[in-house]
Design an enzyme around this catalytic site. Structure first.
Site, short mmCIF file in Angstrom:
data_model
loop_
_atom_site.label_atom_id
_atom_site.label_comp_id
_atom_site.label_asym_id
_atom_site.label_seq_id
_atom_site.Cartn_x
_atom_site.Cartn_y
_atom_site.Cartn_z
N SER A 8 -0.24 10.16 -6.89
CA SER A 8 -0.74 10.91 -8.03
C SER A 8 0.38 11.40 -8.94
O SER A 8 0.16 11.65 -10.13
CB SER A 8 -1.59 12.09 -7.56
OG SER A 8 -0.81 13.00 -6.82
N SER A 9 1.59 11.56 -8.40
CA SER A 9 2.70 12.08 -9.19
C SER A 9 4.00 11.77 -8.48
O SER A 9 4.03 11.21 -7.38
CB SER A 9 2.55 13.60 -9.38
OG SER A 9 2.64 14.27 -8.13
N GLY A 10 5.11 12.14 -9.12
CA GLY A 10 6.41 12.12 -8.49
C GLY A 10 6.86 10.77 -7.98
O GLY A 10 6.71 9.73 -8.64
N ILE A 11 7.43 10.76 -6.78
CA ILE A 11 8.00 9.55 -6.20
C ILE A 11 6.93 8.48 -6.00
O ILE A 11 7.17 7.30 -6.24
CB ILE A 11 8.71 9.88 -4.87
CG1 ILE A 11 10.00 10.68 -5.15
CG2 ILE A 11 9.03 8.60 -4.09
CD1 ILE A 11 10.66 11.23 -3.91
N LEU B 156 0.86 -1.18 0.00
CA LEU B 156 0.00 0.00 0.00
C LEU B 156 0.89 1.23 0.00
O LEU B 156 1.77 1.38 0.87
CB LEU B 156 -0.92 0.00 1.21
CG LEU B 156 -2.04 1.05 1.22
CD1 LEU B 156 -3.24 0.56 2.02
CD2 LEU B 156 -1.57 2.40 1.77
N GLY C 295 0.02 8.76 -1.65
CA GLY C 295 0.52 9.87 -2.44
C GLY C 295 1.05 9.47 -3.80
O GLY C 295 2.16 9.85 -4.19
N SER D 125 13.51 12.76 3.68
CA SER D 125 14.24 13.71 2.84
C SER D 125 15.57 13.97 3.52
O SER D 125 15.72 13.71 4.73
CB SER D 125 13.45 15.01 2.73
OG SER D 125 14.24 16.06 2.22
N TYR E 30 9.04 22.63 6.73
CA TYR E 30 9.12 21.34 6.04
C TYR E 30 10.08 20.40 6.77
O TYR E 30 9.76 19.23 7.03
CB TYR E 30 9.56 21.56 4.61
CG TYR E 30 9.72 20.28 3.81
CD1 TYR E 30 8.61 19.62 3.29
CD2 TYR E 30 10.97 19.75 3.55
CE1 TYR E 30 8.75 18.45 2.55
CE2 TYR E 30 11.12 18.59 2.81
CZ TYR E 30 10.02 17.94 2.31
OH TYR E 30 10.17 16.79 1.58
#
Length: 298
Positions: free
Chosen positions: A10-13, A5, A8, A134, A147
């Site tokens: 929808s895009s990117g990583i 599972l 997030g 990150s 962030y």
């Protein structure tokens, strides 16, 4: 093969990780806040006949997380907490709702998902939780204070969690990407008006890094390696600049690091170019543009 599972996607990583794992034969439950608004992943999966389902999950919402996990039949072998929002700007100028929202998605969102899947993993005495952090989870500097705080929190929680669940044969890992070519990174490269010079400086740093972009599939491959190798290694960097950034910070005292951020523009640009070979100077006179809204992953 594992049932994975991912949040997030929808895009990117997240999107790259879902495709990387499904193409390798894993059964992927790819979740995002609004699948109708981001049809790309479902279209690729259908075209390639991949073992991938797209489902709705908003990590900011307790009931959405509970309902999505409850609807999964059988075991969830791996959870990849990837959903996140980008947030940059000075602490003074940033609205409180953005600071709170960043923490809610990047930290509490991961906690919600972990709490939802852990009973099933613990009963099975097997599982793997991978949290996408990150280099900002170990390095904090302006204008990424809010962030970085969310990623520091994610790493602290993950370290404690790893000790709690290891006796149940559940692995916990953190992945720390450097600057990669995602919507979030492209958001930071745009300059915004600020009374603090670091905001413009870092837009230049990201612009310089993205001149030679590292695709998000690099992180997807790290996630796949963690899953398939069975490693108990806790931290994993991703991308050619991640280890270099961390080593750079480790070679400075706290006071030196703060002084680096606080120095005048020309000294800052010169040191960055000297240490990393990156020209982050503004490409044109900075006229000032309206602040951009945060990019959302998933």
């Amino acid at each position: 093969m594992a049932t994975v599972l991912i949040t997030g996607t929808s895009s990117g990583i997240g999107l790259s990780t879902a495709l990387e794992l499904a193409r390798a034969g894993h059964s992927v439950i790819a979740t995002m806040r609004n699948p109708a608004a981001s049809p790309e992943l479902a279209e690729i999966a259908a075209r390639e006949g991949l073992p991938l389902q797209v489902r709705t999950l908003d990590v900011d919402d307790d009931e959405s997380v509970r309902a999505c996990v409850a609807a999964v039949d059988g075991p969830i072998d791996v959870l990849v907490n990837n959903a996140g929002v980008e947030c940059h700007g000075s602490i003074e100028e940033m609205p409180m709702d953005r600071i709170i929202g960043t923490m809610n998605t990047n930290y509490f969102g991961a906690v919600r998902c972990i709490k939802a899947v852990l009973p099933r993993m613990r009963e099975a005495r097997s599982g793997c939780i991978i949290n996408i952090s990150s280099v900002a989870g170990r390095i904090s500097n302006p204008p990424l204070g809010a962030y970085a705080a969310s990623k520091f929190a994610l790493e602290a929680m993950s370290e404690a969690l790893a000790g709690e669940v290891k006796p149940f044969n559940i692995r916990v890992a953190i992945v720390e990407p450097g600057i990669q070519d995602t919507k979030m990174a492209r958001t930071i490269e745009h300059e915004v008006t600020s009374i603090y010079p670091q905001v413009v400086r870092f837009s230049g740093l990201f612009r310089a890094a993205l001149a030679n972009p590292v695709p998000p599939v690099v992180t997807a491959q790290v996630v796949r390696q963690i899953i398939e190798s069975g490693t108990w290694q806790f931290r994993h960097t991703s991308g050619p600049d991640a280890a270099a950034f961390l080593a750079w910070r480790a070679n400075m005292t706290d006071e030196q690091w703060i002084a680096w951020s606080a120095q005048d523009d020309e000294s800052w640009y010169e040191q960055l170019e000297r240490d990393f070979g990156m020209n982050a100077r503004p490409q044109a006179p900075h006229a000032g543009v309206a602040a951009v809204e945060p990019a959302v992953g998933g």
